[in-house]
Enzyme design. Structure first.
Site, PDB file in Angstrom:
ATOM      1  N   HIS A 279      -1.750  -3.465 -12.873  1.00 31.09           N
ATOM      2  CA  HIS A 279      -0.962  -2.992 -11.674  1.00 31.09           C
ATOM      3  C   HIS A 279      -0.095  -3.920 -10.934  1.00 31.09           C
ATOM      4  O   HIS A 279      -0.291  -4.300  -9.889  1.00 31.09           O
ATOM      5  CB  HIS A 279      -1.875  -2.063 -10.572  1.00 31.09           C
ATOM      6  CG  HIS A 279      -1.233  -1.122  -9.580  1.00 31.09           C
ATOM      7  ND1 HIS A 279      -0.389  -0.307  -9.899  1.00 31.09           N
ATOM      8  CD2 HIS A 279      -1.436  -1.198  -8.297  1.00 31.09           C
ATOM      9  CE1 HIS A 279       0.012   0.190  -8.852  1.00 31.09           C
ATOM     10  NE2 HIS A 279      -0.588  -0.207  -7.522  1.00 31.09           N
TER      11      HIS A 279
ATOM     12  N   ARG B 107       0.802  -8.115  -4.678  1.00 34.67           N
ATOM     13  CA  ARG B 107      -0.490  -7.595  -4.522  1.00 34.67           C
ATOM     14  C   ARG B 107      -1.591  -8.793  -4.871  1.00 34.67           C
ATOM     15  O   ARG B 107      -2.655  -8.880  -4.258  1.00 34.67           O
ATOM     16  CB  ARG B 107      -0.785  -6.528  -5.523  1.00 34.67           C
ATOM     17  CG  ARG B 107       0.031  -5.369  -5.527  1.00 34.67           C
ATOM     18  CD  ARG B 107      -0.303  -4.129  -6.742  1.00 34.67           C
ATOM     19  NE  ARG B 107       0.478  -2.983  -6.423  1.00 34.67           N
ATOM     20  CZ  ARG B 107       1.705  -2.787  -6.885  1.00 34.67           C
ATOM     21  NH1 ARG B 107       2.310  -3.736  -7.682  1.00 34.67           N
ATOM     22  NH2 ARG B 107       2.478  -1.634  -6.539  1.00 34.67           N
TER      23      ARG B 107
ATOM     24  N   ASN C 242      -9.111  -9.391   0.291  1.00 33.85           N
ATOM     25  CA  ASN C 242      -9.726  -8.337  -0.195  1.00 33.85           C
ATOM     26  C   ASN C 242     -10.785  -8.551  -0.969  1.00 33.85           C
ATOM     27  O   ASN C 242     -11.775  -7.620  -1.183  1.00 33.85           O
ATOM     28  CB  ASN C 242      -8.525  -7.504  -0.772  1.00 33.85           C
ATOM     29  CG  ASN C 242      -7.687  -6.686   0.101  1.00 33.85           C
ATOM     30  OD1 ASN C 242      -8.066  -6.983   1.321  1.00 33.85           O
ATOM     31  ND2 ASN C 242      -6.558  -6.029  -0.517  1.00 33.85           N
TER      32      ASN C 242
ATOM     33  N   VAL D  29      -4.686   5.151   3.157  1.00 31.01           N
ATOM     34  CA  VAL D  29      -5.102   5.912   1.879  1.00 31.01           C
ATOM     35  C   VAL D  29      -6.371   6.627   2.076  1.00 31.01           C
ATOM     36  O   VAL D  29      -6.336   7.802   1.714  1.00 31.01           O
ATOM     37  CB  VAL D  29      -5.288   4.815   0.785  1.00 31.01           C
ATOM     38  CG1 VAL D  29      -5.487   5.440  -0.357  1.00 31.01           C
ATOM     39  CG2 VAL D  29      -3.927   3.875   0.856  1.00 31.01           C
ATOM     40  N   GLY D  30      -7.257   6.081   2.711  1.00 26.40           N
ATOM     41  CA  GLY D  30      -8.706   6.640   2.687  1.00 26.40           C
ATOM     42  C   GLY D  30      -8.487   7.898   3.659  1.00 26.40           C
ATOM     43  O   GLY D  30      -9.200   9.006   3.064  1.00 26.40           O
TER      44      GLY D  30
ATOM     45  N   ARG E 130       4.859   8.114 -10.147  1.00 27.62           N
ATOM     46  CA  ARG E 130       6.219   7.556  -9.782  1.00 27.62           C
ATOM     47  C   ARG E 130       7.180   7.729 -10.925  1.00 27.62           C
ATOM     48  O   ARG E 130       8.352   8.130 -10.600  1.00 27.62           O
ATOM     49  CB  ARG E 130       5.980   6.006  -9.413  1.00 27.62           C
ATOM     50  CG  ARG E 130       5.414   5.816  -8.150  1.00 27.62           C
ATOM     51  CD  ARG E 130       5.199   4.459  -7.768  1.00 27.62           C
ATOM     52  NE  ARG E 130       4.667   4.465  -6.187  1.00 27.62           N
ATOM     53  CZ  ARG E 130       3.896   3.348  -5.686  1.00 27.62           C
ATOM     54  NH1 ARG E 130       3.616   2.525  -6.726  1.00 27.62           N
ATOM     55  NH2 ARG E 130       3.551   3.507  -4.474  1.00 27.62           N
TER      56      ARG E 130
ATOM     57  N   ASP F   9     -15.876   3.074   7.828  1.00 20.77           N
ATOM     58  CA  ASP F   9     -14.888   1.947   8.367  1.00 20.77           C
ATOM     59  C   ASP F   9     -15.426   0.810   9.024  1.00 20.77           C
ATOM     60  O   ASP F   9     -16.339   1.258   9.910  1.00 20.77           O
ATOM     61  CB  ASP F   9     -13.765   2.576   9.010  1.00 20.77           C
ATOM     62  CG  ASP F   9     -12.402   1.588   8.684  1.00 20.77           C
ATOM     63  OD1 ASP F   9     -11.458   1.689   7.969  1.00 20.77           O
ATOM     64  OD2 ASP F   9     -12.226   0.545   9.365  1.00 20.77           O
TER      65      ASP F   9
ATOM     66  N   ALA G 132     -11.103   3.732   6.341  1.00 20.80           N
ATOM     67  CA  ALA G 132     -10.522   5.081   6.962  1.00 20.80           C
ATOM     68  C   ALA G 132      -9.133   4.939   7.343  1.00 20.80           C
ATOM     69  O   ALA G 132      -8.786   5.624   8.256  1.00 20.80           O
ATOM     70  CB  ALA G 132     -11.405   5.551   8.061  1.00 20.80           C
ATOM     71  N   GLY G 133      -8.389   4.002   6.559  1.00 21.35           N
ATOM     72  CA  GLY G 133      -7.078   3.734   6.819  1.00 21.35           C
ATOM     73  C   GLY G 133      -6.087   4.832   6.298  1.00 21.35           C
ATOM     74  O   GLY G 133      -6.500   5.928   6.258  1.00 21.35           O
TER      75      GLY G 133
HETATM   76  N1  APR Z   1     -15.291  -2.486   5.424  1.00 23.06           N
HETATM   77  C1  APR Z   1     -14.921  -1.277   5.675  1.00 23.06           C
HETATM   78  N2  APR Z   1     -13.644  -0.889   5.904  1.00 23.06           N
HETATM   79  C2  APR Z   1     -12.849  -2.182   6.250  1.00 23.06           C
HETATM   80  C3  APR Z   1     -13.122  -3.392   5.795  1.00 23.06           C
HETATM   81  C4  APR Z   1     -14.629  -3.686   5.355  1.00 23.06           C
HETATM   82  N3  APR Z   1     -14.928  -4.833   5.364  1.00 23.06           N
HETATM   83  N4  APR Z   1     -12.103  -4.110   5.907  1.00 23.06           N
HETATM   84  C5  APR Z   1     -11.070  -3.458   6.489  1.00 23.06           C
HETATM   85  N5  APR Z   1     -11.438  -2.191   6.477  1.00 23.06           N
HETATM   86  C6  APR Z   1     -10.584  -0.960   6.699  1.00 23.06           C
HETATM   87  C7  APR Z   1      -9.674  -1.028   7.990  1.00 23.06           C
HETATM   88  O1  APR Z   1     -10.130  -1.216   9.039  1.00 23.06           O
HETATM   89  C8  APR Z   1      -8.697  -0.114   7.539  1.00 23.06           C
HETATM   90  O2  APR Z   1      -9.113   0.993   8.395  1.00 23.06           O
HETATM   91  O3  APR Z   1      -9.972  -0.576   5.594  1.00 23.06           O
HETATM   92  C9  APR Z   1      -8.731   0.130   6.147  1.00 23.06           C
HETATM   93  C10 APR Z   1      -7.625  -0.164   5.249  1.00 23.06           C
HETATM   94  O4  APR Z   1      -6.614   0.774   5.566  1.00 23.06           O
HETATM   95  P1  APR Z   1      -5.026   0.177   5.992  1.00 23.06           P
HETATM   96  O5  APR Z   1      -4.796  -0.797   6.481  1.00 23.06           O
HETATM   97  O6  APR Z   1      -4.483   1.550   6.639  1.00 23.06           O
HETATM   98  O7  APR Z   1      -4.728   0.249   4.630  1.00 23.06           O
HETATM   99  P2  APR Z   1      -4.226   1.356   3.471  1.00 23.06           P
HETATM  100  O8  APR Z   1      -2.659   1.642   3.387  1.00 23.06           O
HETATM  101  O9  APR Z   1      -4.923   2.487   3.278  1.00 23.06           O
HETATM  102  O10 APR Z   1      -4.498   0.499   1.960  1.00 23.06           O
HETATM  103  C11 APR Z   1      -5.878   0.088   1.587  1.00 23.06           C
HETATM  104  O11 APR Z   1      -5.350   0.299  -0.581  1.00 23.06           O
HETATM  105  O12 APR Z   1      -3.394   0.435  -1.663  1.00 23.06           O
HETATM  106  C12 APR Z   1      -4.402  -0.267  -1.366  1.00 23.06           C
HETATM  107  O13 APR Z   1      -3.111  -2.375  -1.250  1.00 23.06           O
HETATM  108  C13 APR Z   1      -3.760  -1.442  -0.646  1.00 23.06           C
HETATM  109  O14 APR Z   1      -5.704  -2.839  -0.352  1.00 23.06           O
HETATM  110  C14 APR Z   1      -5.140  -1.968   0.160  1.00 23.06           C
HETATM  111  C15 APR Z   1      -6.117  -0.502   0.346  1.00 23.06           C
END
Ligand code: APR
Length: 311
Positions: A176, A89, A96, A14-15, A152, A34, A11-12
């Site tokens: 990618h 990446r 990841n 992108v999510g 892009r 999340d 729920a970051g």
């Molecule tokens: N289970 C669930 N959620 C998780 C876990 C997990 N094990 N580990 C991390 N997260 C959550 C984090 O808590 C965070 O809210 O994943 C979310 C990632 O959000 P951001 O840090 O804001 O990253 P974001 O910019 O959304 O990118 C996510 O997409 O584009 C790709 O490279 C980027 O790998 C990255 C992913």
């Protein structure tokens, strides 16, 4: 017809942006998961409170546990760490892989019939990992990269020529990464190949900017990576699958001999419909285009070997 159910793990940036866009298009009920307590709950509630103003009907929920995605038609995996300046990446691979592997195990347990879309980077390797761990048919595991890389390039072409983005199409294949393969011959403005509209040097400049498009954003943001265009790219894929639109989009899929590439995931044009990847389109490539696609695919293969050593 009952509403479709869509799960979004992570729920970051992108999510959460993805859930907002999916809700506004009323593509189904939305569950955000999340690991951080409260975040998916808070963001889902905030979006539910925006619903009367934006006028969408969707059930929005957030949770830590995967029971919440039970029976989902489609699940998007965005969990993981984003890039920081100076990171490739590939640097994200180990961290990841642990996250995505664990997430996929849980998703499969609760939504065994879903289509999985992977967004976490390094994208091609994470999509391969999701396929291995899920044991799903290959048509149900798809990585999001080509739509973003093509968007892009489309944006840059439109800016360069000064035309509407609506009239610009572009095709970017391969992994990618920095060695992705933009195809100017198959990139057009209202059907006119850009090779007829732009000098070679300008095309090279746009291609190079596309290759480092993600890094350009990371360079500005410093603490995270792109999320508006990535979430829009996922929406296009989700829409094509849930509405069975059969759009032709470049997606990261498992190749078994297509383009002379086997046993890895890489970006190629596919038809996306209700069954997921319904067909891989093999377009004719010049010797040079094929060479670059092979180089890009071999880079993905090398990273999968790194992943296999870590597992
Ligand atoms: N289970 C669930 N959620 C998780 C876990 C997990 N094990 N580990 C991390 N997260 C959550 C984090 O808590 C965070 O809210 O994943 C979310 C990632 O959000 P951001 O840090 O804001 O990253 P974001 O910019 O959304 O990118 C996510 O997409 O584009 C790709 O490279 C980027 O790998 C990255 C992913």
């Amino acid at each position: 017809m009952a509403r479709r159910k869509i799960g979004v793990v992570g729920a970051g940036q992108v999510g959460a942006t993805l859930v907002q866009r999916l809700a506004e298009r009323q593509l189904g009920d939305l569950v955000m998961i999340d690991i951080v307590e409260g975040v998916p709950q808070g963001k889902s509630l905030d979006l539910a409170e925006a619903a009367p103003l934006e006028g969408y009907d969707a059930l929005l929920t957030g949770a830590q546990g995967y029971e919440a995605v039970a029976g989902a038609d489609l699940v998007v995996v965005t969990a993981g760490l984003p890039r920081k300046p100076g990171m490739s990446r590939d640097d994200l691979l180990k961290k990841n892989a642990d996250i995505v592997g664990g997430v996929v195990d849980q998703v499969v347990k609760h939504a065994p019939d879903c289509v999985l879309i992977v967004v976490s980077n390094p994208l091609d390797v994470m999509t391969h990992l999701a396929w291995v761990r899920s044991r799903f048919e290959k048509r149900r595991v798809i990585g999001m990269a080509g739509v973003l890389d093509s968007a892009r390039l489309r944006a840059f072409i439109a800016m360069e020529i000064g035309v509407s983005v609506k009239d610009v199409q572009a095709m970017v294949l391969g992994g990618h990464g920095d060695d992705m393969v933009p195809l100017p011959r198959y990139s057009t403005v209202s059907g006119i190949p850009i090779t007829e509209l732009l000098p070679a040097a300008a095309i090279e400049r746009l291609i190079s900017r596309t290759r480092s498009g993600g890094a350009e954003i990371v360079g500005f943001l410093k603490t995270g990576s792109a999320f508006y265009a990535p979430s829009s790219s996922v929406v296009q894929m989700v829409e094509s699958i849930l509405l069975d639109q059969k759009r032709v989009l470049p997606c990261c899929v498992r190749l078994e001999g297509e383009y002379g590439i086997s046993d890895i995931f890489a970006g190629v044009p596919v038809i996306l419909g209700a069954r997921g990847v319904e067909r891989i389109l093999e377009i004719p490539l010049s010797a040079e285009e094929k060479k670059y696609l092979t180089i890009s695919a071999e880079h993905v293969r090398a990273n999968i070997a790194v992943l296999n050593k870590l597992l």
